[in-house]
Design an enzyme around this catalytic site. Sequence first.
Site, PDB file in Angstrom:
ATOM      1  N   ASP A  82      -0.139  -4.993  -5.625  1.00  0.00           N
ATOM      2  CA  ASP A  82      -0.513  -6.218  -4.697  1.00  0.00           C
ATOM      3  C   ASP A  82      -1.542  -6.961  -5.692  1.00  0.00           C
ATOM      4  O   ASP A  82      -2.625  -6.249  -5.810  1.00  0.00           O
ATOM      5  CB  ASP A  82      -0.856  -6.082  -3.290  1.00  0.00           C
ATOM      6  CG  ASP A  82      -0.934  -7.094  -2.551  1.00  0.00           C
ATOM      7  OD1 ASP A  82      -1.164  -8.169  -2.983  1.00  0.00           O
ATOM      8  OD2 ASP A  82      -0.742  -6.994  -1.254  1.00  0.00           O
TER       9      ASP A  82
ATOM     10  N   ARG B  12      -3.051  -9.816  -4.981  1.00  0.00           N
ATOM     11  CA  ARG B  12      -3.739 -10.835  -3.994  1.00  0.00           C
ATOM     12  C   ARG B  12      -5.164 -10.394  -3.966  1.00  0.00           C
ATOM     13  O   ARG B  12      -5.418  -9.411  -4.043  1.00  0.00           O
ATOM     14  CB  ARG B  12      -3.194 -11.077  -2.745  1.00  0.00           C
ATOM     15  CG  ARG B  12      -1.725 -11.598  -2.694  1.00  0.00           C
ATOM     16  CD  ARG B  12      -0.894 -11.498  -1.398  1.00  0.00           C
ATOM     17  NE  ARG B  12      -0.710 -10.119  -1.064  1.00  0.00           N
ATOM     18  CZ  ARG B  12      -0.154  -9.937   0.057  1.00  0.00           C
ATOM     19  NH1 ARG B  12       0.142 -10.900   0.984  1.00  0.00           N
ATOM     20  NH2 ARG B  12       0.178  -8.694   0.540  1.00  0.00           N
TER      21      ARG B  12
END
Length: 360
Positions: free
Chosen positions: A292, A294
């Site tokens: 991930d 983000r």
Amino acid sequence: MGLGPDLNERLARARADLRMGVPVGLRGAAGNVLVASAETVGAARLRALMALGPLDLALTGRRAATLKARPYDGDVARVVVPEDARLSWVQELADPADDLANPMKGPLKTRREGSAALHRLALDLCKGARLLPAALVVPVAEGFAEAAGLGVIDADAAAPLLAALPELGHVVSARVPLRATETARLHVWRPADGSDEHYAIEVGRPDRAAPVLARLHSACFTGDLLGSLKCDCGPQLNAALMQMGQEGAGVLLYLQQEGRGIGLANKMRAYALQDQGFDTVEANHRLGFEDDERDFRLGAQILRKMGFAAVRLMTNNPAKVRMMETSGVQVAERVPLKVGETEFNARYLAVKAAKSGHLL
């Protein structure tokens, strides 16, 4: 400040140049290099880079693991580009699309001596440009990039700036009646580093003194707009707005972090790898990304700027809760959001639970 670009503006230009296949100069304590994206560089520019000296293909540790290339620098592998290398060889190492059809790409020699600092920064720039994390790096003499008319980045000054959270400025807000609620206002937030704008949908007039019902929603073109059945994003977006409408107050942050922060093109590459049998996490790793990519600190910054100190966070992802807490926003309650399971995304959701810790 004069008319010339500051460092943030130079970085924005560098990302744009890399997307167009134009090399960028990096200078710092580790030396002077030219950097080009392995994804967008053309054959003529590749030959020009090879003529300058020993050329490296910088790859992340994740991509190097797939290629069985030794990453002597841990998170970065500096693959030595052979003198007779063609563009197709570079692209095959950068893009895993044909890994199964052509699994033998080595043996690959990786560089051990010297610093990988500029290679690491080059990969960060490629990621920021939403390109594959694979960069061609060649040392040059001081002043060479400027003489060639290329943009130049002070690497030592840029490294901490790339790691820092960009400052977000409020641009405008206006009333936008929605199916879920007629009391919505859309706020546009613009980062100072020239990256994508983010949005906040404020429902009703939430009490700033109480925890607000909130959701951090990452943009999903396929799920939110096209109604894709491969994920649960669209149903989560609509369910969150409906619940906020029913309660009469809330704030949904729509963050431009498509595909867990890797961009739509790379997300489609991950989908193609999933069609070959890899799960979501495995596909990201083969592309050279982390599980991930983000940064939920963006959401916390927007909430604080809007006057919210505490939230009832609609999420199944404990990482969002932790990030809010460490970013100065209290999570008074985690509100589960379990909607949108289909036969097409059952494995995707199972992997999110098993490998990413989602509470499903």
